[in-house]
Design a protein around this motif. Structure first.
Motif, mmCIF file in Angstrom:
data_model
loop_
_atom_site.group_PDB
_atom_site.id
_atom_site.type_symbol
_atom_site.label_atom_id
_atom_site.label_comp_id
_atom_site.label_asym_id
_atom_site.label_seq_id
_atom_site.Cartn_x
_atom_site.Cartn_y
_atom_site.Cartn_z
ATOM 1 N N ASP A 34 -2.863 6.849 -3.485
ATOM 2 C CA ASP A 34 -4.199 7.357 -3.794
ATOM 3 C C ASP A 34 -4.446 8.766 -3.269
ATOM 4 O OD1 ASP A 34 -6.969 6.849 -4.793
ATOM 5 O OD2 ASP A 34 -7.450 7.110 -2.673
ATOM 6 N N LEU A 35 -4.056 9.052 -2.046
ATOM 7 C CA LEU A 35 -4.353 10.343 -1.425
ATOM 8 C C LEU A 35 -3.205 11.345 -1.537
ATOM 9 C CD1 LEU A 35 -6.257 9.208 1.789
ATOM 10 C CD2 LEU A 35 -7.227 10.206 -0.284
ATOM 11 N N LEU A 36 -2.154 10.992 -2.255
ATOM 12 C CA LEU A 36 -1.037 11.933 -2.393
ATOM 13 C C LEU A 36 -1.456 13.236 -3.066
ATOM 14 C CD1 LEU A 36 2.059 9.692 -3.240
ATOM 15 C CD2 LEU A 36 1.471 10.780 -1.065
ATOM 16 N N PRO A 37 -2.310 13.219 -4.109
ATOM 17 C CA PRO A 37 -2.747 14.498 -4.671
ATOM 18 C C PRO A 37 -3.474 15.379 -3.650
ATOM 19 C CG PRO A 37 -3.217 12.719 -6.201
ATOM 20 C CD PRO A 37 -2.808 12.075 -4.906
ATOM 21 N N VAL A 38 -4.214 14.754 -2.734
ATOM 22 C CA VAL A 38 -4.871 15.504 -1.670
ATOM 23 C C VAL A 38 -3.828 16.049 -0.697
ATOM 24 C CG1 VAL A 38 -6.458 15.327 0.288
ATOM 25 C CG2 VAL A 38 -7.001 14.189 -1.880
ATOM 26 N N ALA A 39 -2.885 15.200 -0.311
ATOM 27 C CA ALA A 39 -1.853 15.602 0.636
ATOM 28 C C ALA A 39 -0.990 16.735 0.091
ATOM 29 C CB ALA A 39 -0.974 14.411 0.999
ATOM 30 N N GLU A 40 -0.853 16.808 -1.232
ATOM 31 C CA GLU A 40 -0.056 17.879 -1.838
ATOM 32 C C GLU A 40 -0.662 19.258 -1.581
ATOM 33 O OE1 GLU A 40 0.246 16.899 -5.941
ATOM 34 O OE2 GLU A 40 1.795 15.357 -5.643
ATOM 35 N N SER A 41 -1.951 19.312 -1.264
ATOM 36 C CA SER A 41 -2.612 20.582 -0.982
ATOM 37 C C SER A 41 -2.366 21.055 0.452
ATOM 38 C CB SER A 41 -4.123 20.455 -1.211
ATOM 39 O OG SER A 41 -4.412 20.130 -2.557
ATOM 40 N N LEU A 42 -1.865 20.187 1.309
ATOM 41 C CA LEU A 42 -1.601 20.542 2.695
ATOM 42 C C LEU A 42 -0.357 21.429 2.785
ATOM 43 C CD1 LEU A 42 -2.322 17.082 4.371
ATOM 44 C CD2 LEU A 42 -3.863 19.048 4.154
ATOM 45 N N PRO A 43 -0.141 22.077 3.919
ATOM 46 C CA PRO A 43 1.006 22.984 4.042
ATOM 47 C C PRO A 43 2.328 22.349 3.626
ATOM 48 C CG PRO A 43 -0.459 23.245 5.910
ATOM 49 C CD PRO A 43 -0.994 22.096 5.112
ATOM 50 N N ASP A 44 3.172 23.148 2.974
ATOM 51 C CA ASP A 44 4.416 22.648 2.388
ATOM 52 C C ASP A 44 5.428 22.169 3.421
ATOM 53 O OD1 ASP A 44 3.453 23.236 -0.113
ATOM 54 O OD2 ASP A 44 4.392 25.213 -0.198
ATOM 55 N N ASP A 45 5.309 22.631 4.675
ATOM 56 C CA ASP A 45 6.324 22.272 5.670
ATOM 57 C C ASP A 45 5.979 20.993 6.428
ATOM 58 O OD1 ASP A 45 4.187 23.462 6.895
ATOM 59 O OD2 ASP A 45 5.370 24.740 8.231
ATOM 60 N N LEU A 46 5.082 20.179 5.870
ATOM 61 C CA LEU A 46 4.731 18.895 6.479
ATOM 62 C C LEU A 46 5.457 17.748 5.794
ATOM 63 C CD1 LEU A 46 0.842 18.921 6.962
ATOM 64 C CD2 LEU A 46 2.528 18.601 8.766
ATOM 65 N N HIS A 47 6.007 16.840 6.578
ATOM 66 C CA HIS A 47 6.376 15.527 6.057
ATOM 67 C C HIS A 47 5.073 14.761 5.807
ATOM 68 C CE1 HIS A 47 10.790 15.279 6.978
ATOM 69 N NE2 HIS A 47 10.457 16.289 7.773
ATOM 70 N N VAL A 48 4.938 14.151 4.663
ATOM 71 C CA VAL A 48 3.778 13.311 4.359
ATOM 72 C C VAL A 48 4.240 11.866 4.316
ATOM 73 C CG1 VAL A 48 2.023 12.717 2.666
ATOM 74 C CG2 VAL A 48 2.611 15.125 3.060
ATOM 75 N N ILE A 49 3.666 11.039 5.184
ATOM 76 C CA ILE A 49 3.951 9.607 5.179
ATOM 77 C C ILE A 49 2.639 8.892 4.905
ATOM 78 C CG2 ILE A 49 4.805 7.623 6.465
ATOM 79 C CD1 ILE A 49 5.775 11.033 7.689
ATOM 80 N N SER A 50 2.502 8.388 3.693
ATOM 81 C CA SER A 50 1.275 7.727 3.283
ATOM 82 C C SER A 50 1.468 6.217 3.390
ATOM 83 C CB SER A 50 0.916 8.127 1.842
ATOM 84 O OG SER A 50 -0.344 7.618 1.474
ATOM 85 N N LEU A 51 0.679 5.598 4.255
ATOM 86 C CA LEU A 51 0.841 4.178 4.571
ATOM 87 C C LEU A 51 -0.034 3.304 3.677
ATOM 88 C CD1 LEU A 51 0.688 4.452 8.479
ATOM 89 C CD2 LEU A 51 2.742 4.343 7.046
ATOM 90 N N ARG A 52 0.469 2.120 3.368
ATOM 91 C CA ARG A 52 -0.301 1.127 2.601
ATOM 92 C C ARG A 52 -0.921 0.117 3.562
ATOM 93 N NH1 ARG A 52 2.838 -2.982 -1.231
ATOM 94 N NH2 ARG A 52 3.255 -1.086 -2.468
ATOM 95 N N ALA A 53 -2.218 -0.126 3.378
ATOM 96 C CA ALA A 53 -2.893 -1.149 4.181
ATOM 97 C C ALA A 53 -2.265 -2.522 3.927
ATOM 98 C CB ALA A 53 -4.386 -1.164 3.857
ATOM 99 N N PRO A 54 -2.397 -3.453 4.860
ATOM 100 C CA PRO A 54 -1.632 -4.699 4.774
ATOM 101 C C PRO A 54 -2.157 -5.764 3.811
ATOM 102 C CG PRO A 54 -2.901 -4.643 6.814
ATOM 103 C CD PRO A 54 -3.059 -3.300 6.177
ATOM 104 N N ASP A 55 -3.455 -5.736 3.471
ATOM 105 C CA ASP A 55 -4.027 -6.858 2.717
ATOM 106 C C ASP A 55 -4.425 -6.463 1.299
ATOM 107 O OD1 ASP A 55 -3.824 -8.611 4.892
ATOM 108 O OD2 ASP A 55 -5.711 -7.865 5.726
ATOM 109 N N PRO A 56 -4.000 -7.234 0.282
ATOM 110 C CA PRO A 56 -4.386 -6.937 -1.107
ATOM 111 C C PRO A 56 -5.892 -7.065 -1.311
ATOM 112 C CG PRO A 56 -2.543 -8.487 -1.030
ATOM 113 C CD PRO A 56 -3.080 -8.385 0.367
ATOM 114 N N LEU A 57 -6.428 -6.190 -2.185
ATOM 115 C CA LEU A 57 -7.849 -6.239 -2.514
ATOM 116 C C LEU A 57 -8.082 -5.567 -3.858
ATOM 117 C CD1 LEU A 57 -10.822 -6.852 -1.578
ATOM 118 C CD2 LEU A 57 -10.879 -4.463 -0.812
ATOM 119 N N GLN A 58 -8.455 -6.328 -4.865
ATOM 120 C CA GLN A 58 -8.904 -5.799 -6.152
ATOM 121 C C GLN A 58 -7.945 -4.772 -6.744
ATOM 122 O OE1 GLN A 58 -12.803 -4.334 -5.130
ATOM 123 N NE2 GLN A 58 -13.700 -6.382 -4.999
#
Length: 216
Positions: A34-58
């Motif tokens: 979900d937030l990867l498009p936002v994270a793509e705007s951050l500085p290019d020299d960052l590792h981005v690790i986007s975590l998934r919450a543990p419980d399914p919902l809708q």
């Protein structure tokens, strides 16, 4: 590779020697994409690790269920046991991913939206030494952590963003979080935007500038 407890997406920078990172925590009902498009705007020299919450919902995932006993959505708090589990899972995943991806443990940031922001701000207060900076957008400081004043929080850069038209998490709750963090010594930047429960262009631009300054 060290096993990372939470499902995640890792986006590596082009620079193979870069070791700074941001861990991204999505909002309720979203997922690690979900937030990867936002994270793509951050500085290019960052590792981005986007975590998934543990419980399914809708069709997405949630970090915890809501405790509405205080008077409805605007006064909600995290369900205590589920919140504790997610805090531990995120902390364990940050440590494991730092090892697995060869990250610099002293240059790790947190970026959270909504439930992800609430989780991020709580994690900062539990262990400020782990995080170089924190961005918490459209969230609040949960009652379970509001009285914490840990060593190491002094001068810690924190960006808190809120929407004046946010009908999910009112800006007053975000402002209260910013005030408390400043009170215990964090270096807080607090901004409001004429938006609802989402990240607009102006807010994103301010966040990018904040993160760029942290990496200089």
């Amino acid at each position: 590779m060290t096993e990372i407890p939470l499902e995640h997406v890792h986006v590596a920078p082009d620079d193979a020697d870069a070791a700074s990172a941001v861990f991204v925590l999505h909002g309720r009902g979203a997922d690690e994409e979900d937030l990867l498009p936002v994270a793509e705007s951050l500085p290019d020299d960052l590792h981005v690790i986007s975590l998934r919450a543990p419980d399914p919902l809708q069709g997405g995932y949630t970090w915890y269920e809501l405790d509405l006993s205080g008077g409805g959505l605007h006064e909600s708090q995290p369900h205590a046991a589920e919140f504790r589990r997610s805090l531990d899972l995120v902390a364990e995943s940050v440590a494991a991913a730092t090892d697995a991806y060869g990250l610099d443990a002293e240059r790790v940031g947190l970026f959270g939206f909504s439930q992800g922001a609430i989780t991020s701000l709580a994690l900062l207060l539990e262990n400020p030494a782990t995080y170089d900076w924190v961005v918490g957008l459209h969230g609040y400081l949960p009652d379970s952590h509001a009285d914490l004043a840990p060593d190491g929080i002094e001068g810690k850069p924190v960006f808190v963003g809120a929407g004046t038209g946010d009908r999910v998490i009112p800006d007053s709750r975000s402002e209260a979080a910013a005030d408390r963090l400043a009170e215990v010594g964090a270096d807080v930047t607090y901004e409001t935007y004429a938006t609802g429960h989402g990240i607009g262009r102006e807010e994103l631009a301010d966040v990018v500038a904040f993160v760029e300054a942290r990496l200089e």
